[in-house]
Design a protein around this motif. Structure first.
Motif, mmCIF file in Angstrom:
data_model
loop_
_atom_site.group_PDB
_atom_site.id
_atom_site.type_symbol
_atom_site.label_atom_id
_atom_site.label_comp_id
_atom_site.label_asym_id
_atom_site.label_seq_id
_atom_site.Cartn_x
_atom_site.Cartn_y
_atom_site.Cartn_z
ATOM 1 N N ILE A 134 0.876 -1.170 0.000
ATOM 2 C CA ILE A 134 0.000 0.000 0.000
ATOM 3 C C ILE A 134 0.913 1.221 0.000
ATOM 4 O O ILE A 134 1.903 1.257 0.735
ATOM 5 C CB ILE A 134 -0.917 -0.011 1.240
ATOM 6 N N PRO A 135 0.628 2.219 -0.856
ATOM 7 C CA PRO A 135 1.540 3.356 -0.936
ATOM 8 C C PRO A 135 1.613 4.124 0.385
ATOM 9 O O PRO A 135 0.593 4.462 0.957
ATOM 10 C CB PRO A 135 0.944 4.242 -2.037
ATOM 11 N N LYS A 136 2.835 4.321 0.853
ATOM 12 C CA LYS A 136 3.060 5.252 1.956
ATOM 13 C C LYS A 136 4.366 5.954 1.654
ATOM 14 O O LYS A 136 5.341 5.312 1.279
ATOM 15 C CB LYS A 136 3.049 4.570 3.320
ATOM 16 N N GLY A 137 4.364 7.264 1.784
ATOM 17 C CA GLY A 137 5.560 8.020 1.403
ATOM 18 C C GLY A 137 5.649 8.144 -0.104
ATOM 19 O O GLY A 137 4.642 8.201 -0.797
ATOM 20 N N LYS A 138 6.876 8.154 -0.592
ATOM 21 C CA LYS A 138 7.130 8.363 -2.020
ATOM 22 C C LYS A 138 6.635 7.156 -2.818
ATOM 23 O O LYS A 138 6.994 6.028 -2.524
ATOM 24 C CB LYS A 138 8.640 8.548 -2.223
ATOM 25 N N PRO A 139 5.803 7.388 -3.859
ATOM 26 C CA PRO A 139 5.306 6.268 -4.651
ATOM 27 C C PRO A 139 6.443 5.528 -5.361
ATOM 28 O O PRO A 139 7.428 6.135 -5.767
ATOM 29 C CB PRO A 139 4.383 6.928 -5.680
ATOM 30 N N LEU A 140 6.305 4.215 -5.499
ATOM 31 C CA LEU A 140 7.281 3.393 -6.212
ATOM 32 C C LEU A 140 6.787 3.256 -7.649
ATOM 33 O O LEU A 140 5.688 2.756 -7.882
ATOM 34 C CB LEU A 140 7.403 2.019 -5.545
ATOM 35 N N ASP A 141 7.599 3.714 -8.605
ATOM 36 C CA ASP A 141 7.156 3.796 -9.998
ATOM 37 C C ASP A 141 6.521 2.515 -10.526
ATOM 38 O O ASP A 141 5.408 2.534 -11.032
ATOM 39 C CB ASP A 141 8.319 4.200 -10.921
ATOM 40 N N LEU A 142 7.242 1.386 -10.415
ATOM 41 C CA LEU A 142 6.725 0.137 -10.972
ATOM 42 C C LEU A 142 5.425 -0.281 -10.281
ATOM 43 O O LEU A 142 4.490 -0.752 -10.926
ATOM 44 C CB LEU A 142 7.760 -0.986 -10.886
ATOM 45 N N VAL A 143 5.353 -0.076 -8.980
ATOM 46 C CA VAL A 143 4.155 -0.454 -8.223
ATOM 47 C C VAL A 143 2.951 0.354 -8.711
ATOM 48 O O VAL A 143 1.876 -0.195 -8.951
ATOM 49 C CB VAL A 143 4.369 -0.259 -6.694
ATOM 50 N N GLU A 144 3.142 1.652 -8.901
ATOM 51 C CA GLU A 144 2.040 2.504 -9.371
ATOM 52 C C GLU A 144 1.658 2.158 -10.806
ATOM 53 O O GLU A 144 0.487 2.190 -11.177
ATOM 54 C CB GLU A 144 2.400 3.985 -9.224
ATOM 55 N N GLU A 145 2.662 1.827 -11.602
ATOM 56 C CA GLU A 145 2.441 1.399 -12.988
ATOM 57 C C GLU A 145 1.545 0.149 -12.999
ATOM 58 O O GLU A 145 0.586 0.066 -13.766
ATOM 59 C CB GLU A 145 3.811 1.057 -13.576
ATOM 60 N N ILE A 146 1.868 -0.804 -12.131
ATOM 61 C CA ILE A 146 1.101 -2.051 -12.044
ATOM 62 C C ILE A 146 -0.313 -1.765 -11.547
ATOM 63 O O ILE A 146 -1.295 -2.229 -12.121
ATOM 64 C CB ILE A 146 1.807 -3.068 -11.123
ATOM 65 N N ARG A 147 -0.392 -0.968 -10.489
ATOM 66 C CA ARG A 147 -1.685 -0.653 -9.876
ATOM 67 C C ARG A 147 -2.644 -0.011 -10.887
ATOM 68 O O ARG A 147 -3.846 -0.236 -10.851
ATOM 69 C CB ARG A 147 -1.463 0.297 -8.694
ATOM 70 N N SER A 148 -2.112 0.776 -11.814
ATOM 71 C CA SER A 148 -2.985 1.519 -12.732
ATOM 72 C C SER A 148 -3.247 0.800 -14.053
ATOM 73 O O SER A 148 -3.971 1.316 -14.900
ATOM 74 C CB SER A 148 -2.378 2.896 -12.998
#
Length: 159
Positions: A135-149
């Motif tokens: 779950i995002p906390k602090g600075k977003p992790l690029d690959l994680v956000e890419e996957i999530r979206s």
């Protein structure tokens, strides 16, 4: 600590016992005397190696990757995980697999080769990925956000 890995392990066992081809890895806590001292990577074929350990001192060497109190063993991680991911991608259409990736988090994302392999798997192959992301906390992790979206990703929140 909410049970993501436990859930992944149970799903993996259920899929395996149904005869579904599955490969991948999960991360497991390492404890000594009731205290968490790090994490290991465990492949579904049973290989195990360190992902990270608590650092004994606060001085950082030049090539040290750290998340909080943990020092990430990038070499060990890559040696265990990259062959698994590349192998899953190599299967013919007749033998498409499910690939378990537990997890795609801060420690794992120090590896550019891992990022590349995950992206390749998500875009190139018909491999289905069963993975965990934080779950995002602090600075977003690029690959994680890419996957999530991604439109082809279904996210379940585990609590």
């Amino acid at each position: 600590g909410v049970g993501k890995t436990t859930l992944i392990q149970k799903v993996t066992q259920a899929l395996k016992s149904s005869g579904i081809p599955i490969d991948g890895f999960y991360t497991e806590e390492v404890r000594e005397g009731g205290r968490r001292t790090g994490f290991d990577v465990v492949t579904l074929s049973g290989k195990r190696g360190p992902l990270s350990r608590v650092s004994s001192d606060s001085s950082t060497s030049r090539r040290e990757y750290r998340v909080g109190q943990y020092v990430v063993d990038l070499l060990s991680f890559e040696q265990l995980v990259l062959p698994v991911l590349r192998n899953v991608n190599r299967g013919s259409d007749a033998e498409k697999k499910i690939c378990v990736i537990d997890e795609i988090g801060k420690m794992e994302l120090f590896s550019q080769a891992f990022i590349q392999a995950v992206r390749q798997m998500l875009t190139g192959s018909g491999t289905m990925v069963l993975g965990t992301i934080p779950i995002p906390k602090g600075k977003p992790l690029d690959l994680v956000e890419e996957i999530r979206s991604r439109k082809d990703v279904k996210v379940f929140n585990v609590s």
